[in-house]
Design an enzyme around this catalytic site. Structure first.
Site, PDB file in Angstrom:
ATOM      1  N   ASP A  93     -12.909   0.268  -7.864  1.00  0.00           N
ATOM      2  CA  ASP A  93     -14.124  -0.490  -7.576  1.00  0.00           C
ATOM      3  C   ASP A  93     -15.316   0.290  -8.130  1.00  0.00           C
ATOM      4  OD1 ASP A  93     -14.527   1.570  -5.787  1.00  0.00           O
ATOM      5  OD2 ASP A  93     -14.078   0.386  -4.018  1.00  0.00           O
ATOM      6  N   GLN A 190     -21.416 -13.202  -7.778  1.00  0.00           N
ATOM      7  CA  GLN A 190     -22.114 -13.129  -6.498  1.00  0.00           C
ATOM      8  C   GLN A 190     -22.784 -14.478  -6.229  1.00  0.00           C
ATOM      9  OE1 GLN A 190     -21.827 -10.919  -4.229  1.00  0.00           O
ATOM     10  NE2 GLN A 190     -21.134  -9.041  -5.240  1.00  0.00           N
ATOM     11  N   CYS A 305      13.395  -8.471   8.141  1.00  0.00           N
ATOM     12  CA  CYS A 305      12.723  -7.555   7.219  1.00  0.00           C
ATOM     13  C   CYS A 305      13.695  -6.483   6.718  1.00  0.00           C
ATOM     14  CB  CYS A 305      11.528  -6.904   7.911  1.00  0.00           C
ATOM     15  SG  CYS A 305      10.597  -5.785   6.847  1.00  0.00           S
ATOM     16  N   CYS A 307      12.660  -3.619   5.149  1.00  0.00           N
ATOM     17  CA  CYS A 307      12.006  -2.324   4.950  1.00  0.00           C
ATOM     18  C   CYS A 307      12.737  -1.240   5.752  1.00  0.00           C
ATOM     19  CB  CYS A 307      10.535  -2.398   5.351  1.00  0.00           C
ATOM     20  SG  CYS A 307      10.222  -2.202   7.120  1.00  0.00           S
ATOM     21  N   HIS A 336       6.100  -0.557   6.747  1.00  0.00           N
ATOM     22  CA  HIS A 336       6.482  -1.929   7.094  1.00  0.00           C
ATOM     23  C   HIS A 336       5.384  -2.919   6.689  1.00  0.00           C
ATOM     24  CE1 HIS A 336       7.594  -5.549   9.240  1.00  0.00           C
ATOM     25  NE2 HIS A 336       6.346  -5.576   9.669  1.00  0.00           N
TER      26      HIS A 336
END
Length: 376
Positions: A93, A190, A305, A307, A336
Site C-alpha cells: 500500500d 476515491q 475443514c 487445515c 485456520h
C-alpha cells in the site's frame, strides 16, 4: 513465467469475475484474498504456512516498513521478498491510509503529508514521489499510488476536495513510478459514497492509465449497506480489462458481496487479528474459543475443514491454549482462518467458472445462518 504484468479475464457470471493476474513472480488467481503482512510478516505465521493455505500474494505496509526497519535497510538486504522469505508476489500500500489513521501530529498540504512516527516520535514526510521511492526500494510487484482517504461519513465538499487532491497525487505517482517492467502501478478511485464523484475519479484515473484500479475510501466506518450501494456502481466505472481491488475488506460476507459486484482482489487483517484474539471464522460463522462451552469439546472447529488445526486439534485444546495465553493459540487459529478465507476464494472461483455463482452464494448464506454446531 511471465516477464510482464498482465490480467486475463477467464469467466464471468453476472458481474462476478474470475481470472488470472500474471507477474514475473507467479500467477495470482482472482478473485484473490491477500493476507496482510504489515511489518514483513503475517503475524503468527511462517511464510511457508501462508503459502500452504493457498495465498498467491501478500500485502506489505509502506508506512510501517518505512519507519521500521526502513525501506533503505530492506533494499540493502536484498528487497522485501528476500528479507521476509516470500518469493510469490507482494502488493504494497502507499502509506497514505496509515498516516491518516495512525500517525501523530500530521499536516496535510498539496505537496504531501508531514507527520510524527507513532513508534518513536521522529518526523517524516510522505509525498507521492517518496511513496513511489519507498515501494521501489521494497521491490514490491504491485505498487499503490499515494492518496488521501477521508473517513466516512463526510460532507460533499470534503469528499470532493480530498478526491481531487488524490487524483493530482495519482498523476504525480504515475510520473514518479516511471516504466518498471514486471512491476505494476494501481490507481485508487476515491469519492466516498457519492456516485458522480466516483465517476469523476474513475475518468481521471483512466486518463492517467494504470495497470489496475483500486476502489478506495470504503470499509472506513460507513457500514456494509453503504459499501454495497457504492459497489453497485463503482466497479463498473473502472476498466473491464484491468484488475479491480477493494482495499481493506473484509468479513466473509463483505467479500462475497464484493465479488458478486465485480471486485477481483481484497485484503484484510481480519483472519490474523481474529486468530490472535481467540476467534475463528468457519462456514457456519464465527466461533469464539474464549467461551467456556468449548472447554470439554473434543470436536474440531469445522468437521469439513482440511487445515492442520482442524485435522489435529480439538476445540477443547484451542480453548485451553487461548485461556493459558500460549503462543500456539494465535498460530493455530490464524492458520485456520487464513485457510478458510482462501477456501472461500476457491469456492467462488469454481462457482464463477461453472456459471453457478448465485446458487453458491445462496448456500454460503444458508450455511452461515445455521450458526455454530450444537454444544455438547
Amino acid at each position: 513465467m511471465s516477464t510482464r504484468f498482465s490480467f486475463s479475464l477467464q469467466a464471468t457470471d453476472g458481474r462476478a469475475r474470475s481470472g488470472v493476474i500474471s507477474t514475473p513472480r507467479g500467477e495470482i488467481r482472482t478473485p484473490a484474498f491477500m493476507p496482510v503482512g504489515t511489518a514483513a510478516t503475517v503475524k503468527a505465521m511462517m511464510p511457508e504456512s501462508v503459502a500452504a493455505t493457498g495465498a498467491d500474494i501478500l500485502l506489505g505496509n509502506t508506512y510501517h516498513l518505512m519507519l521500521r526497519p526502513t525501506a533503505e535497510r530492506i533494499a540493502r538486504l536484498g528487497g522485501l521478498h528476500q528479507f521476509m522469505n516470500w518469493q510469490k508476489p507482494i502488493l504494497t500500500d502507499s502509506g497514505g491510509f496509515q498516516v491518516m489513521s495512525l500517525a501523530e501530529l500530521r499536516k496535510l498540504t498539496e505537496e504531501g503529508v508531514t507527520f510524527r512516527s507513532h513508534v518513536d516520535g521522529s518526523k517524516h514526510k510522505l509525498t507521492p514521489e517518496r511513496s513511489m521511492e519507498i515501494q521501489k526500494l521494497l521491490g514490491s510487484d504491485i505498487v499503490m499510488c499515494f492518496d488521501e482517504c477521508p473517513a466516512l461519513p463526510a460532507d460533499h465538499t470534503r469528499i470532493a476536495e480530498s478526491m481531487r487532491l488524490s487524483m493530482r497525487w495519482a498523476q504525480r505517482s504515475r510520473d514518479a513510478f516511471g516504466d518498471r517492467q514486471g512491476h505494476a502501478l494501481f490507481g485508487i478511485q476515491q469519492g466516498g459514497d457519492v456516485e458522480e464523484l466516483r465517476a469523476e475519479s474513475a475518468e481521471a484515473l483512466k486518463g492517467i492509465e494504470f495497470d489496475g484500479y483500486a476502489i478506495g475510501g470504503l470499509a472506513v466506518g460507513e457500514g456494509q449497506e453503504i459499501m454495497f450501494q457504492v459497489l453497485d456502481y463503482a466497479p463498473g466505472q473502472l476498466p473491464v480489462d484491468k484488475p479491480r481491488y477493494l482495499m481493506g475488506v473484509g468479513k466473509p460476507d463483505d467479500i462475497v458481496g464484493a465479488v458478486k459486484r465485480g471486485v477481483d482482489m481484497m485484503d484484510c487483517v481480519l483472519p490474523s487479528r481474529s486468530g490472535r484474539t481467540g476467534q475463528a471464522w468457519t462456514r457456519r460463522g464465527q466461533v469464539n474459543l474464549k467461551n467456556a462451552r468449548h472447554a470439554d469439546d473434543p470436536r474440531p472447529l469445522d468437521e469439513q475443514c482440511t487445515c492442520p488445526t482442524c485435522r489435529h486439534y480439538s476445540r477443547a485444546y484451542l480453548h485451553h491454549v487461548y485461556r493459558a495465553g500460549e503462543m500456539i493459540s494465535g498460530m493455530l487459529l490464524t492458520w485456520h482462518n487464513l485457510h478458510y478465507f482462501q477456501e472461500l476464494m476457491q469456492g467462488m472461483r469454481d462457482a464463477i467458472a461453472a456459471g453457478r455463482f448465485d446458487a453458491w452464494e445462496e448456500d454460503f448464506h444458508a450455511t452461515r445462518d445455521q450458526g455454530d454446531i450444537e454444544r455438547l
